[in-house]
Motif scaffolding. Structure first.
Motif: not given
Length: 512
Positions: A190-193, A198-200, A301-308, A470-473
């Motif tokens: 999971l990405t930060e969003r 999930l935390f909610a 580094g390659l960043a982006g949300l899920v679906g990017s 590529i990293s979600s962190e």
């Protein structure tokens, strides 16, 4: 009307749960051939709390959780649920007694729909005794609405991303209305969003009195979501503390028995000429006009949300799912990369994000997994593998990455998820690539091994290897990258240099 006797019995059970926890284990021991996985460990989970279970890969965390979930049976020890000694003989037995688990390795059935996966063995029936698919879809939609998950219940699971599959697993576990919910690395995909989402969900479950066991390697998650934590090391219990009473360094010392002073040992390496250039790479409906360059000694580094579509671009570069148009140039010359063999011939290596589905050969042993890429390019003389040399290199790399296994003849499916990840990294590092593509290189990796892998990546860059990571962190992206490319819904939304990048700027580009 509850009788006085029944009310007294309920009060006694509540008193036991308050004192002993909704789940209490003690003296648990589990041994596999050649490995003592758990040695006299203990754990207590109180209702309405999040209890983080910490430890390096191979510390015994997942083994204990599988015992609690009925997958394994302990060799010794006691499990108490709501104050009563229980024997959990199967996953179904554990579910029926109020224990649900979200496994680190996703266990959904790809050929079934989302709704069918969630309600399997509990499907609603119509008057004829047949499955009522409309009602099942509505039940799933209601569950998703409660959890704020935006997925179509009727879509086939094979069409989902790894992150979407993770959310389905979470919804499936919640649907059982269990008293104890075990989450084994639930944010690994999971990405930060998605993590915030999930935390909610977790906070809502905690408010309902559910006891949550949360396994994670991510320190920031522990301090954000956990009430208590327990640390295991080498299959033994180390200690339990309130999350508010310790620091990050305290926890690391408990986990690894040593101090780790630099999680991101990035150093300024000489950056050479462009080795890889991508021009207008396009796969209709997935990504379009993706262009970037990568230089020798550079970590991009390659960043982006899920679906990017970050992973889709990586797969195109390595020939797993080639693009339909655009150019790939290596050393300034256009090349064809129609399959992984051609990519490897051009000096590429690719660490996939899903070690179970597309990475490890689970039924083969460690040595066979490590050497599978190595012997396609080197160490073959007159048609014969130079096995002694391959064995030596594999053993050296296994020691370097601290892969925990009795020996390299151990079947890979018997290793923990984190050690399987290290095995894949060992495989590709031994090919000595010129271009190294890493898709989530430290997913499921403990804090000690993360630092070691980051150091290895930096050393490779210093040797002139071009790295696309590529990293979600975001801390990993910021800590390791010379430049950062950000993608949004299949296109490149911007680039940031190391000295100007921060989380706000990355997220602004990722969401635009």
């Amino acid at each position: 009307m509850v009788s006085a006797r029944t009310a007294a019995a309920i009060d006694r059970v509540k008193a036991i749960i308050d004192r002993e926890g909704v789940l209490s284990i003690s003296g648990i021991r589990k041994e596999f051939p050649g490995v003592l996985a758990l040695d006299d460990v203990q754990l207590r989970i109180r209702p309405g709390t999040v209890h983080a279970l910490m430890g390096e890969n191979g510390a015994g965390k997942s083994t204990l959780m599988k015992i609690i979930a009925g997958v394994y049976q302990p060799d010794a020890g006691e499990i108490r649920l709501r104050g009563q000694v229980v024997a959990l003989r199967s996953p179904l037995d554990a579910l029926e007694q109020g224990i649900s688990m979200i496994h680190q390795e996703l266990a959904l059935m790809n050929w079934m729909t989302v709704a069918e996966n969630i309600w399997i063995r509990r499907e609603p029936k119509n008057r004829l005794g047949l499955i009522d698919h409309a009602k099942m879809a509505q039940m799933t939609a209601d569950l998703f609405a409660r959890l704020n998950i935006g997925l179509d219940p009727t879509v086939q699971v094979s069409e989902l991303t790894v992150a979407q599959k993770q959310m389905v697993e979470i919804a499936k576990a919640v649907s059982h209305n269990s008293d104890v919910l075990i989450m084994d690395e639930p944010t690994s995909a999971l990405t930060e969003r998605e993590v915030d989402h999930l935390f909610a969900i977790i906070r809502d479950l905690r408010e309902r009195g559910i006891g949550i066991v949360y396994i994670t390697h991510k320190m920031n998650e522990l301090f954000e979501i956990a009430d208590e934590f327990t640390v295991f090391r080498d299959g033994k219990y180390v200690g339990t503390h309130n999350a508010s009473d310790v620091t990050r360094d305290d926890i690391i010392r408990m986990m690894v028995g040593r101090e780790i002073t630099n999680m991101f040992p990035k150093v300024d390496c000489p950056i050479g000429d462009t080795i890889l250039e991508v021009r207008n790479l396009t796969l209709p409906g997935v990504y379009h006009d993706v262009s970037f360059s990568l230089r020798r000694g550079e970590i991009l580094g390659l960043a982006g949300l899920v679906g990017s579509k970050r992973s889709n671009v990586a797969e195109a570069l390595f020939g797993v799912h080639p693009a339909e148009s655009g150019e790939i140039l290596i050393d300034g010359k256009p090349v064809t990369v129609a399959n992984p063999a051609q990519a490897m011939a051009h000096g590429m290596a690719f660490l996939t994000e899903d070690r179970k589905e597309t990475g490890c050969f689970l039924t083969l042993d460690c040595l066979e997994n490590i050497q599978s890429a190595l012997i396609t390019r080197s160490h073959v003389r007159n048609g014969f593998v130079q096995q002694a040399e391959v064995n030596r290199l594999a053993e050296d790399m296994a020691r370097t990455l601290r892969i925990k296994t009795p020996n390299l003849q151990e079947t890979v499916e018997n290793l923990s998820g984190g050690n399987q990840q290290k095995l894949l990294i060992a495989r590709w590092l031994l090919t000595k690539p010129r271009i190294l593509i890493l898709d989530e290189p430290t997913r499921g990796i403990d804090v000690g091994a993360k630092s070691e892998i980051h150091r290895l990546i930096t050393e490779l860059a210093a040797q002139g290897v071009a790295v696309l990571m590529i990293s979600s962190e975001l801390p990993e992206v910021l800590g390791m990258s010379d430049r950062i490319m950000v993608m949004h819904e299949g296109h490149v939304s911007g680039f940031l240099n190391r000295d100007e990048a921060d989380q706000v700027k990355i997220m602004s580009l990722a969401a635009k």
